[in-house]
Scaffold this motif. Structure first.
Motif, mmCIF file in Angstrom:
data_model
loop_
_atom_site.group_PDB
_atom_site.id
_atom_site.type_symbol
_atom_site.label_atom_id
_atom_site.label_comp_id
_atom_site.label_asym_id
_atom_site.label_seq_id
_atom_site.Cartn_x
_atom_site.Cartn_y
_atom_site.Cartn_z
ATOM 1 N N GLN A 130 49.414 31.985 28.436
ATOM 2 C CA GLN A 130 48.891 30.629 28.598
ATOM 3 C C GLN A 130 47.879 30.518 29.725
ATOM 4 O O GLN A 130 47.193 29.515 29.827
ATOM 5 C CB GLN A 130 50.043 29.640 28.881
ATOM 6 C CG GLN A 130 51.067 29.538 27.779
ATOM 7 C CD GLN A 130 50.535 28.844 26.539
ATOM 8 O OE1 GLN A 130 49.438 28.289 26.530
ATOM 9 N NE2 GLN A 130 51.297 28.899 25.454
ATOM 10 N N LEU A 131 47.809 31.519 30.595
ATOM 11 C CA LEU A 131 46.916 31.428 31.751
ATOM 12 C C LEU A 131 45.771 32.405 31.609
ATOM 13 O O LEU A 131 45.944 33.501 31.075
ATOM 14 C CB LEU A 131 47.672 31.807 33.037
ATOM 15 C CG LEU A 131 48.569 30.795 33.696
ATOM 16 C CD1 LEU A 131 49.128 31.390 34.983
ATOM 17 C CD2 LEU A 131 47.807 29.505 34.015
ATOM 18 N N MET A 132 44.601 32.012 32.142
ATOM 19 C CA MET A 132 43.477 32.944 32.184
ATOM 20 C C MET A 132 43.735 33.983 33.284
ATOM 21 O O MET A 132 44.236 33.643 34.357
ATOM 22 C CB MET A 132 42.192 32.184 32.526
ATOM 23 C CG MET A 132 41.777 31.191 31.476
ATOM 24 S SD MET A 132 40.991 31.977 30.065
ATOM 25 C CE MET A 132 39.352 32.269 30.757
ATOM 26 N N ALA A 133 43.350 35.207 33.021
ATOM 27 C CA ALA A 133 43.540 36.257 34.026
ATOM 28 C C ALA A 133 42.699 36.007 35.265
ATOM 29 O O ALA A 133 42.965 36.570 36.332
ATOM 30 C CB ALA A 133 43.194 37.616 33.430
ATOM 31 N N THR A 134 41.682 35.147 35.133
ATOM 32 C CA THR A 134 40.825 34.856 36.285
ATOM 33 C C THR A 134 41.276 33.596 37.035
ATOM 34 O O THR A 134 40.567 33.112 37.915
ATOM 35 C CB THR A 134 39.362 34.658 35.830
ATOM 36 O OG1 THR A 134 39.374 33.766 34.714
ATOM 37 C CG2 THR A 134 38.734 35.972 35.438
ATOM 38 N N ASP A 135 42.433 33.062 36.688
ATOM 39 C CA ASP A 135 42.935 31.881 37.410
ATOM 40 C C ASP A 135 43.238 32.289 38.846
ATOM 41 O O ASP A 135 43.906 33.301 39.100
ATOM 42 C CB ASP A 135 44.201 31.348 36.720
ATOM 43 C CG ASP A 135 44.582 29.982 37.246
ATOM 44 O OD1 ASP A 135 44.472 29.003 36.487
ATOM 45 O OD2 ASP A 135 44.996 29.883 38.435
ATOM 46 N N LEU A 136 42.748 31.490 39.794
ATOM 47 C CA LEU A 136 42.912 31.853 41.214
ATOM 48 C C LEU A 136 44.373 31.822 41.665
ATOM 49 O O LEU A 136 44.717 32.389 42.696
ATOM 50 C CB LEU A 136 42.051 30.926 42.082
ATOM 51 C CG LEU A 136 40.551 31.208 41.934
ATOM 52 C CD1 LEU A 136 39.722 30.038 42.452
ATOM 53 C CD2 LEU A 136 40.179 32.488 42.672
ATOM 54 N N GLY A 137 45.210 31.169 40.871
ATOM 55 C CA GLY A 137 46.644 31.242 41.169
ATOM 56 C C GLY A 137 47.166 32.652 40.970
ATOM 57 O O GLY A 137 48.018 33.128 41.729
ATOM 58 N N THR A 138 46.636 33.333 39.952
ATOM 59 C CA THR A 138 47.122 34.696 39.686
ATOM 60 C C THR A 138 46.365 35.725 40.510
ATOM 61 O O THR A 138 46.950 36.700 40.969
ATOM 62 C CB THR A 138 46.980 35.053 38.183
ATOM 63 O OG1 THR A 138 45.612 34.913 37.824
ATOM 64 C CG2 THR A 138 47.811 34.153 37.313
ATOM 65 N N THR A 139 45.066 35.518 40.719
ATOM 66 C CA THR A 139 44.314 36.559 41.439
ATOM 67 C C THR A 139 44.482 36.474 42.947
ATOM 68 O O THR A 139 44.326 37.478 43.643
ATOM 69 C CB THR A 139 42.810 36.482 41.108
ATOM 70 O OG1 THR A 139 42.346 35.168 41.410
ATOM 71 C CG2 THR A 139 42.552 36.797 39.637
ATOM 72 N N ARG A 140 44.785 35.264 43.474
ATOM 73 C CA ARG A 140 44.889 35.137 44.931
ATOM 74 C C ARG A 140 46.151 34.424 45.405
ATOM 75 O O ARG A 140 46.294 34.189 46.604
ATOM 76 C CB ARG A 140 43.683 34.365 45.473
ATOM 77 C CG ARG A 140 42.404 35.116 45.307
ATOM 78 C CD ARG A 140 41.329 34.561 46.201
ATOM 79 N NE ARG A 140 40.138 35.373 46.085
ATOM 80 C CZ ARG A 140 38.908 34.887 45.998
ATOM 81 N NH1 ARG A 140 38.715 33.588 46.025
ATOM 82 N NH2 ARG A 140 37.887 35.692 45.912
ATOM 83 N N GLY A 141 47.004 34.027 44.496
ATOM 84 C CA GLY A 141 48.155 33.218 44.907
ATOM 85 C C GLY A 141 47.690 31.912 45.528
ATOM 86 O O GLY A 141 48.341 31.356 46.405
ATOM 87 N N ASP A 142 46.512 31.429 45.056
ATOM 88 C CA ASP A 142 45.881 30.259 45.668
ATOM 89 C C ASP A 142 46.353 29.008 44.922
ATOM 90 O O ASP A 142 45.767 28.608 43.902
ATOM 91 C CB ASP A 142 44.364 30.417 45.590
ATOM 92 C CG ASP A 142 43.642 29.459 46.501
ATOM 93 O OD1 ASP A 142 44.280 28.551 47.049
ATOM 94 O OD2 ASP A 142 42.416 29.622 46.659
ATOM 95 N N GLY A 143 47.413 28.427 45.407
ATOM 96 C CA GLY A 143 47.963 27.249 44.753
ATOM 97 C C GLY A 143 49.210 26.778 45.475
ATOM 98 O O GLY A 143 49.589 27.342 46.507
ATOM 99 N N VAL A 144 49.809 25.743 44.930
ATOM 100 C CA VAL A 144 50.995 25.154 45.555
ATOM 101 C C VAL A 144 52.084 24.989 44.502
ATOM 102 O O VAL A 144 51.793 24.961 43.298
ATOM 103 C CB VAL A 144 50.672 23.773 46.178
ATOM 104 C CG1 VAL A 144 49.735 23.931 47.361
ATOM 105 C CG2 VAL A 144 50.068 22.823 45.147
ATOM 106 N N PHE A 145 53.317 24.871 44.961
ATOM 107 C CA PHE A 145 54.393 24.660 43.984
ATOM 108 C C PHE A 145 55.559 23.910 44.606
ATOM 109 O O PHE A 145 55.654 23.759 45.834
ATOM 110 C CB PHE A 145 54.859 25.993 43.386
ATOM 111 C CG PHE A 145 55.791 26.808 44.246
ATOM 112 C CD1 PHE A 145 55.319 27.513 45.339
ATOM 113 C CD2 PHE A 145 57.151 26.875 43.953
ATOM 114 C CE1 PHE A 145 56.174 28.275 46.133
ATOM 115 C CE2 PHE A 145 58.016 27.628 44.737
ATOM 116 C CZ PHE A 145 57.524 28.339 45.831
ATOM 117 N N GLU A 146 56.425 23.449 43.734
ATOM 118 C CA GLU A 146 57.706 22.847 44.121
ATOM 119 C C GLU A 146 58.765 23.316 43.136
ATOM 120 O O GLU A 146 58.470 23.511 41.943
ATOM 121 C CB GLU A 146 57.642 21.313 44.059
ATOM 122 C CG GLU A 146 56.904 20.663 45.200
ATOM 123 C CD GLU A 146 57.610 20.828 46.540
ATOM 124 O OE1 GLU A 146 58.857 20.770 46.602
ATOM 125 O OE2 GLU A 146 56.901 21.017 47.540
#
Ligand code: PLP
Length: 293
Positions: free
Chosen positions: A23-39
């Motif tokens: 479901q996610l693009m391999a270039t999503d910055l969440g996957t390439t850099r852990g650049d994101g937030v979560f709860e």
């Protein structure tokens, strides 16, 4: 079984997706850099607990990293969709469900965050540790307890997707035969667990006190600790925010790691030395937690 709902500006209530398919693009910055937030939050008999506190913290984490995420209404609608969808599965009767809210900086170059909600069953470890408690190691986090304000780029009080270090600490503890970790600062203060807040109970001059490390010491402000402090304050406990040192843990009436999914995990030993445990205090504090919505 995981239910997945993407927040999508063109779908008011979110877009249900198949968690068994990519479901996610391999270039999503969440996957390439852990650049994101979560709860991560717990749903008990269909009701998300402390939802507002989690949405607020998600917003603060996103602000800290200058990430524009969907508004709280959109999250609430996607959560409702996810819970409705979960209720239609064969696991609908599960008393507890975990909800994860994630927002990444999105596919590189688009400037649009990728945001989704997932719903799944808690791991059996959470239940086991609630019931039997945990052995922890004190591990040095390598910075001092005043760094947070001086170095906002470290995002110390934010719940970012960059949890590889936290997970490495838990693996290190497991290699040494322990279950979990309490981080300490280079100036000798107790900080937090890799996925939990430290809570200490002690009796001082006949007064029952609940203590937790200072919130400005570069730790994540825990929603469980916050809610528990409100309830305990009303129940007559004296409340305090550190600073705490390892000796405070060793001399306490009880030490717990508290978090949204595991709730209250009593600490049985620290660095191999048994600490005081109190099943009656665990029951009392657990009872206060249960009432929190
Ligand atoms: N500290 C850290 C580093 C965490 O990751 C978490 C939760 O995942 C907590 C504390 C506890 O926060 P909460 O009680 O809001 O789950």
């Amino acid at each position: 079984m995981t239910v997945l709902v993407f927040l999508d500006p063109s779908r008011e209530h979110g877009r249900i997706a198949d968690a068994g398919q990519p479901q996610l693009m391999a270039t999503d910055l969440g996957t390439t850099r852990g650049d994101g937030v979560f709860e991560s939050l717990l749903v008990v008999r269909g009701t998300p607990r402390k939802l507002q506190a989690h949405l607020d913290r998600l917003g603060h984490s996103a602000d800290a990293m200058k990430l524009e995420i969907p508004d709280q209404q959109s999250w609430r609608k996607a959560i409702t969709t996810a819970l409705d969808e979960f209720a239609a599965t064969e696991q609908a009767d599960a008393p507890e469900i975990v909800l994860k809210l994630i927002s990444t900086r999105g596919v590189e170059g688009t400037g649009r965050p990728t945001s989704w909600v997932s719903a799944f069953l808690p791991s059996p470890t959470a239940h086991r540790q609630r019931e039997h408690g945990i052995d922890v190691l004190l591990l040095d986090r390598g910075y001092d307890s005043t760094l947070s304000d001086r170095a906002p780029w470290l995002l110390l009080g934010a719940k970012t997707l960059s949890y590889a270090v936290n997970m490495a600490a838990i693996r290190y503890a497991a290699e040494q035969g322990a279950d979990d970790v309490i981080f300490t600062s280079s100036d000798g203060k107790v900080l937090e667990g890799p996925t939990a807040t430290v809570l200490v109970a002690r009796t001082h001059d006949g007064v029952r006190e609940l203590l937790t490390p200072r919130r400005d010491s570069g730790i994540l402000p825990g929603t469980t600790q916050g809610a528990l402090f409100s309830a305990a304050g009303q129940a007559g406990w004296k409340l305090g925010y550190g600073p705490l040192e390892p000796s405070d843990l060793m001399e306490a009436d009880g030490v717990w790691l508290v978090s949204s999914i595991r709730l209250l995990a009593p600490v049985n030993s620290i660095d191999g030395t048994p600490v005081a445990t109190s099943p009656s205090l665990t029951t009392e504090l657990g009872g206060l937690l249960e009432k929190i919505v």
